[in-house]
Design a protein around this motif. Structure first.
Motif, short mmCIF file in Angstrom:
data_model
loop_
_atom_site.label_atom_id
_atom_site.label_comp_id
_atom_site.label_asym_id
_atom_site.label_seq_id
_atom_site.Cartn_x
_atom_site.Cartn_y
_atom_site.Cartn_z
N PHE A 197 1.04 -1.57 0.12
CA PHE A 197 0.43 0.39 -0.38
C PHE A 197 1.03 1.25 0.15
CE2 PHE A 197 -2.74 -3.71 1.96
CZ PHE A 197 -3.79 -2.96 1.12
N ASP A 198 -0.10 2.21 -0.36
CA ASP A 198 1.05 3.80 -0.38
C ASP A 198 1.10 4.49 0.71
OD1 ASP A 198 2.50 3.89 -3.09
OD2 ASP A 198 0.06 3.13 -3.67
N LEU A 199 -0.80 4.52 1.17
CA LEU A 199 -1.09 5.13 2.49
C LEU A 199 -1.92 3.78 3.46
CD1 LEU A 199 -0.99 7.49 3.75
CD2 LEU A 199 -3.30 8.56 1.84
N GLU A 200 -1.65 3.52 4.18
CA GLU A 200 -2.90 2.87 5.27
C GLU A 200 -2.96 3.72 6.67
OE1 GLU A 200 -0.91 -1.52 5.37
OE2 GLU A 200 -0.26 -0.37 7.03
N LYS A 201 -4.02 4.39 6.43
CA LYS A 201 -4.78 5.74 7.08
C LYS A 201 -6.11 4.96 7.74
CE LYS A 201 -5.30 10.64 6.44
NZ LYS A 201 -5.33 11.36 5.83
N GLY A 202 -6.77 5.07 8.85
CA GLY A 202 -7.95 4.80 9.72
C GLY A 202 -8.87 5.59 9.82
N GLU A 203 -9.76 4.98 10.03
CA GLU A 203 -11.01 5.68 10.47
C GLU A 203 -11.13 6.88 11.52
OE1 GLU A 203 -13.90 2.40 11.27
OE2 GLU A 203 -14.21 2.31 9.74
N SER A 204 -9.67 7.21 12.69
CA SER A 204 -9.11 7.72 13.64
C SER A 204 -8.67 8.76 12.96
CB SER A 204 -8.41 7.50 14.04
OG SER A 204 -7.28 7.27 13.81
N SER A 205 -8.72 8.37 11.81
CA SER A 205 -7.41 10.13 10.81
C SER A 205 -8.50 10.95 10.24
CB SER A 205 -6.86 9.80 9.54
OG SER A 205 -5.86 8.58 9.80
N TYR A 206 -9.85 10.54 10.63
CA TYR A 206 -11.07 11.69 10.10
C TYR A 206 -11.96 12.45 10.84
CZ TYR A 206 -9.09 9.38 5.27
OH TYR A 206 -8.19 9.03 4.64
N GLN A 207 -11.64 12.00 12.18
CA GLN A 207 -12.60 12.10 13.16
C GLN A 207 -12.55 13.85 12.71
OE1 GLN A 207 -14.36 10.40 14.97
NE2 GLN A 207 -13.27 9.02 13.37
N ALA A 208 -11.24 14.69 13.57
CA ALA A 208 -11.17 16.02 13.37
C ALA A 208 -12.45 16.92 12.58
CB ALA A 208 -9.88 16.46 13.56
N ALA A 209 -12.56 15.78 11.08
CA ALA A 209 -13.35 16.50 10.05
C ALA A 209 -14.67 16.73 9.84
CB ALA A 209 -13.06 16.53 8.52
N LEU A 210 -15.35 15.65 10.87
CA LEU A 210 -16.91 14.68 10.78
C LEU A 210 -17.66 15.85 10.79
CD1 LEU A 210 -15.82 11.29 12.35
CD2 LEU A 210 -15.61 12.08 10.02
N ALA A 211 -17.34 16.96 11.53
CA ALA A 211 -18.35 17.70 12.43
C ALA A 211 -18.62 18.80 11.32
CB ALA A 211 -17.81 18.39 13.49
N GLY A 212 -17.40 19.20 10.36
CA GLY A 212 -17.19 19.93 9.26
C GLY A 212 -18.22 19.20 8.43
N VAL A 213 -18.61 18.22 7.86
CA VAL A 213 -18.67 17.42 6.77
C VAL A 213 -20.02 17.82 7.10
CG1 VAL A 213 -19.51 15.46 5.49
CG2 VAL A 213 -16.98 16.01 6.12
N VAL A 214 -20.44 17.30 8.83
CA VAL A 214 -22.08 17.05 8.63
C VAL A 214 -22.53 19.06 8.80
CG1 VAL A 214 -23.87 17.02 10.55
CG2 VAL A 214 -22.07 15.70 10.42
N LYS A 215 -21.97 19.68 9.12
CA LYS A 215 -22.34 21.45 8.80
C LYS A 215 -22.44 21.10 8.06
CE LYS A 215 -21.04 25.93 10.44
NZ LYS A 215 -20.30 26.73 10.87
N ASP A 216 -20.77 21.03 6.76
CA ASP A 216 -21.49 21.47 5.59
C ASP A 216 -23.18 21.16 4.75
OD1 ASP A 216 -19.36 23.21 5.31
OD2 ASP A 216 -18.17 22.19 3.76
N LEU A 217 -23.10 19.72 5.22
CA LEU A 217 -23.50 19.24 3.96
C LEU A 217 -25.72 19.84 4.92
CD1 LEU A 217 -22.85 14.60 4.90
CD2 LEU A 217 -23.28 16.50 2.41
N LEU A 218 -25.36 19.87 6.50
CA LEU A 218 -26.78 21.15 6.45
C LEU A 218 -26.98 22.29 5.73
CD1 LEU A 218 -27.08 19.70 10.30
CD2 LEU A 218 -28.27 19.27 8.73
N THR A 219 -25.96 22.63 5.48
CA THR A 219 -25.46 24.76 5.43
C THR A 219 -26.32 24.10 3.51
OG1 THR A 219 -24.04 24.67 7.16
CG2 THR A 219 -24.85 26.50 4.87
N GLU A 220 -26.36 23.48 2.98
CA GLU A 220 -26.31 23.32 1.82
C GLU A 220 -27.53 22.58 0.89
OE1 GLU A 220 -22.70 21.55 -0.85
OE2 GLU A 220 -21.27 22.97 0.56
#
Length: 391
Positions: A197-220
């Motif tokens: 693999f070129d990159l091994e990245k767990g679900e934990s890597s994205y935890q800080a971005a999840l609230a922003g994803v939800v906010k974007d989806l609601l705003t749009e």
């Protein structure tokens, strides 16, 4: 049949082909002599590009495959994603694309609360390098059984999870230890399969971005609040909505996948993303791709799905005790059976030479047997069929 006879008689044969035979009501069967096959293969081997013309429009393509869970042994269910993803990556790279192989690890979620509960209750014992994955599975099983049977233990498991998610140092160290021991187990299997693999990245890597994803989806206006949860709706896909955030504030796989997709387009500059998983996840990816498109993601997204490996009873392949067969056990049995075949044919082989050839034959046969059936079909796995390929 008359047309078939004319074709067989009038069509010139390539060099090394035998005279065709007419069968049934009009089938023309051609047979290629072994020497002709060997000559063609040898010619390909001398060509660095293996006869493949590179594309005029190379792309950056992310291939997401394998994706085992931390603190769990890889099992037979991982073999198809791992091998198919590896094959796709090799082919796309050979065609001239820039391929980024990603292993999206399952390293976060409620299961770690139960695992931490049992591990810490046992005094945080050191893990034996030779059986650390089995120890972690045993701890999780114990924690799960206790939490499900006792509401107080369930509350303790939730507290362990909350402490981990808040970054409490000791829990974080334990979790990192689980990840390291799991990575050792995964690496051993990937090395035997010659998969990288070129990159091994767990679900934990994205935890800080999840609230922003939800906010974007609601705003749009893509997502909406329903009974306290955040959901995306599209009746053309399903009457049940796509759950983005639960009413208790917990995020889900869909949220993590959207954050990962955002990262791959922004940070890796992906122009195409391929997900290799089993067919049971088709609905999830329909929702993911539809939501991503509405969110402004315009790159091609593809779900390369596959069927299930079945046992002789035509049910998902399992061990004698009813649990999924561990992948390391499958590889060992393939090697052992290949060794018996080699000893029949080459009794002169001994020592490291025998071991190396048995490993090569067993795993090559396993790879070929897995990828020979139609990708979308379930197939019945038998050692007899696999070892016919090795003979």
């Amino acid at each position: 049949k008359e047309v078939a006879a004319r074709l067989a008689q009038e069509c010139a044969l390539p060099e090394g082909w035998e005279k065709p035979q007419i069968a049934g009501n009009g089938f023309v069967n051609y047979r290629v002599r072994p020497i002709a096959v060997a000559t063609a293969v040898d010619k390909l081997r001398q060509d660095p590009s293996l006869g493949i013309c590179p594309t005029n429009h190379p792309e950056t393509i992310v291939v997401d495959f394998s994706s085992p869970n931390i603190a769990k042994a890889m099992h037979v269910g991982h073999i198809r994603s791992t091998l198919l993803g590896d094959s796709l990556s090799r082919l796309l790279a050979k065609c001239g694309h820039r391929v980024i192989r990603i292993n999206h690890l399952g390293d976060w979620g409620t299961q770690f609360g139960k695992l931490l509960l049992a591990y810490r209750s046992a005094g945080r014992p050191p893990l034996d390098p030779s059986r650390s994955i089995q120890q972690l599975e045993d701890f999780y099983k114990k924690g799960h059984e206790e939490a499900e049977a006792d509401p107080k233990k369930m509350d303790l498991a939730r507290a362990e999870l909350a402490a981990l998610q808040s970054g409490e140092p000791e829990r974080l160290r334990d979790w990192q230890h689980f990840c390291e021991k799991s990575a050792e187990h995964f690496r051993e299997i990937y090395q035997r399969l010659n998969v990288s693999f070129d990159l091994e990245k767990g679900e934990s890597s994205y935890q800080a971005a999840l609230a922003g994803v939800v906010k974007d989806l609601l705003t749009e206006g893509i997502a909406e609040i329903s009974q306290g949860a955040v959901v995306v709706k599209n009746s053309e896909i399903s009457e049940e909505p796509f759950l983005i955030r639960k009413s208790d504030g917990a995020f889900l796989y869909g949220t993590t996948d959207l954050a990962a997709l955002q990262s791959r387009t922004r940070d890796l500059h992906a122009q195409r993303i391929i997900y290799v998983t089993d067919g049971r996840q088709q609905l999830h990816f329909r929702w993911l791709f539809d939501t991503a498109k509405r969110w402004g993601m315009q790159i091609p997204l593809e779900h390369v799905w596959f069927g299930t490996i079945l046992g002789p009873d035509r049910k998902p392949l399992k061990s004698r005790d009813g649990t999924p067969i561990k992948l390391v056990d499958l590889l060992e049995e393939a090697k052992d059976r290949a060794k018996k075949i080699l000893l029949e044919k080459r009794p002169d082989l001994t020592g490291t030479s025998l071991e190396a050839k048995a490993e090569l034959l067993g795993i090559a046969s396993l790879k070929y047997a897995d990828q020979m059936p139609g990708r979308n079909l379930d197939y019945v796995f038998t050692w007899e069929k696999l070892l016919e390929i090795g003979r």
